[in-house]
Design an enzyme around this catalytic site. Structure first.
Site, short mmCIF file in Angstrom:
data_model
loop_
_atom_site.label_atom_id
_atom_site.label_comp_id
_atom_site.label_asym_id
_atom_site.label_seq_id
_atom_site.Cartn_x
_atom_site.Cartn_y
_atom_site.Cartn_z
N GLU A 38 -19.73 12.90 -6.84
CA GLU A 38 -18.85 12.48 -4.96
C GLU A 38 -19.48 12.19 -3.96
O GLU A 38 -19.53 11.59 -3.15
CB GLU A 38 -18.21 14.24 -4.55
CG GLU A 38 -17.19 14.23 -4.94
CD GLU A 38 -15.85 13.37 -5.22
OE1 GLU A 38 -15.41 12.95 -4.17
OE2 GLU A 38 -14.83 12.64 -5.86
N CYS A 193 -3.73 -0.15 -3.56
CA CYS A 193 -3.73 0.48 -2.29
C CYS A 193 -5.12 -0.01 -1.51
O CYS A 193 -5.78 0.72 -0.70
CB CYS A 193 -3.68 1.84 -0.74
SG CYS A 193 -3.13 1.43 0.32
N CYS A 200 0.89 -4.06 -3.71
CA CYS A 200 1.87 -3.33 -3.58
C CYS A 200 2.98 -2.95 -4.22
O CYS A 200 4.44 -1.98 -4.61
CB CYS A 200 2.36 -3.48 -1.70
SG CYS A 200 1.41 -3.58 -1.07
N CYS A 203 2.55 -0.29 -6.38
CA CYS A 203 2.69 1.52 -5.58
C CYS A 203 3.79 2.19 -6.29
O CYS A 203 4.94 1.67 -5.77
CB CYS A 203 2.56 0.73 -4.38
SG CYS A 203 1.48 2.35 -3.03
N CYS A 209 6.83 3.26 2.38
CA CYS A 209 5.86 2.86 3.22
C CYS A 209 5.71 2.11 4.01
O CYS A 209 6.52 0.77 4.14
CB CYS A 209 4.35 1.93 1.98
SG CYS A 209 2.75 1.98 3.00
#
Length: 352
Positions: A38, A193, A200, A203, A209
């Site tokens: 991370e 995204c 899209c 997605c 959305c």
């Protein structure tokens, strides 16, 4: 689909079919491995991080080994990855864990946030992925997904906008399969995204959305207000002694390239010998100016003019202990150096 399935269910169903499950830090999951990944992934793409992560794990397989290492060894493995305060904070946090938690990661977001370099989102990722704790995250990818999904106005760097996005992230984070959901949200932002050309049509959230419905998917999130970056100029002195060694200076811990080794720098060209004599305590010979180049940081442009020179006579140093080092290319020590310095050192080695 969106009317019958929850946000998290749609995301998890997509992840089961398309999400990434073979990244190095997804194997043999531990809080340590998730934490390191991370930190490395902050402002850095996955493809860039993978080789660094593998080398880092081989050298520093656990908190104990990392805490016991020298900071120079940690920075050496970080060389070229940028944002070097991340590496210094990893080392500090490892020692903090040894001193305060016997090397065991605390199991709450609040206590994880005590670690140097760990903010709420990173703490949430460690808690969710490695410990199964329900905790929202809000890294760059997740901000983009949520900002578009609800058409959240404003730049996420503003406190009010960030608070809104955190509230949304909290509301969507499920009680079950938290680890998979957390990875799924990061993957959705990274793979579908995306910032400039979101896919899209692929997605799982496309039907609900708001940004897509408005035809404004690339308008969210709003970008950081642009500002003209200032410029600074330096001359990097590549000073070679009779043994073919180059002089390196350890930079202050604070500031740009903090704690890394670099070439001595002077600001102006006038009275170069005098500046070097004052700074290093030696006299130069055979001065050769190389082609200038620019290195851009997040907050300014740095114009660098490399200057190759030889030591005129002797190599006696009147300098602080630990600040200077003669670096031999045939018997190199493992030092942390910034990417532009590393490139110059390779070019210099070839010129000798």
């Amino acid at each position: 689909m969106s009317s019958t399935l929850s946000f998290s269910t749609m995301v998890l169903n997509w992840f089961d079919r398309h999400g990434r499950k073979d990244l190095p830090w997804q194997q043999h999951i531990t809080p340590y491995r998730v934490w390191v990944s991370e930190i490395m992934l902050q402002q850095t793409q996955v493809a860039t991080v993978i080789p660094y992560f593998l080398r880092f794990m081989e050298r520093f397989p656990d908190v104990q080994v990392l805490a016991a290492a020298k900071e120079d060894d940690v920075l050496h493995l970080w060389s070229g990855l940028g944002y070097y305060s991340r590496a210094r904070n990893l080392h500090k946090a490892a020692n903090y864990l040894i001193e305060n938690y016997q090397g065991v990661f605390p199991n709450s977001v609040e206590t994880l946030c005590e670690l140097p370099g760990v903010g709420r989102s990173t703490a949430g990722a460690i808690a969710a992925i490695a410990m199964g704790i329900r905790a929202p995250i809000l890294d760059g990818n997740v901000k983009r997904v949520l900002a578009r999904y609800q058409a959240v106005q404003g730049w996420p760097g503003k406190t009010a906008v960030a608070r809104t996005l955190w509230d949304i992230a909290e509301s969507y984070t499920p009680e079950d399969r938290t680890a998979e959901y957390t990875q799924a949200m990061m993957d959705l932002g990274a793979m579908i995204c995306t910032r400039t050309k979101p896919a899209c049509a692929l997605c799982p959230l496309m039907e609900s959305c708001v940004a897509l419905q408005q035809g404004k998917e690339t308008c969210f999130p709003e970008p950081k207000p642009r500002k003209i970056l200032p410029e600074k100029s330096v001359r990097m002195l590549m000073i070679i002694n009779d043994a073919g060694e180059v002089l390196l200076e350890k930079r202050p811990v604070t500031g740009v390239w903090g704690g890394l080794w670099s070439f001595p720098e002077v600001i102006t060209e006038s009275d170069l010998d005098g500046q070097v004599a004052d700074k290093v305590g030696i006299t130069l010979d055979r001065i050769e100016k190389w082609e200038p180049f620019r290195h851009t940081f997040s907050h300014y442009h740095l114009n660098i003019t490399p200057v190759k020179a030889s030591v005129k006579q002797g190599a006696s140093m009147v300098a602080e202990s630990g600040r200077w080092q003669w670096y031999h290319f045939d018997n190199p020590s493992e030092l942390g150096v910034a990417a532009p310095v590393k490139k110059l050192m390779e070019k210099l080695r070839q010129s000798l």
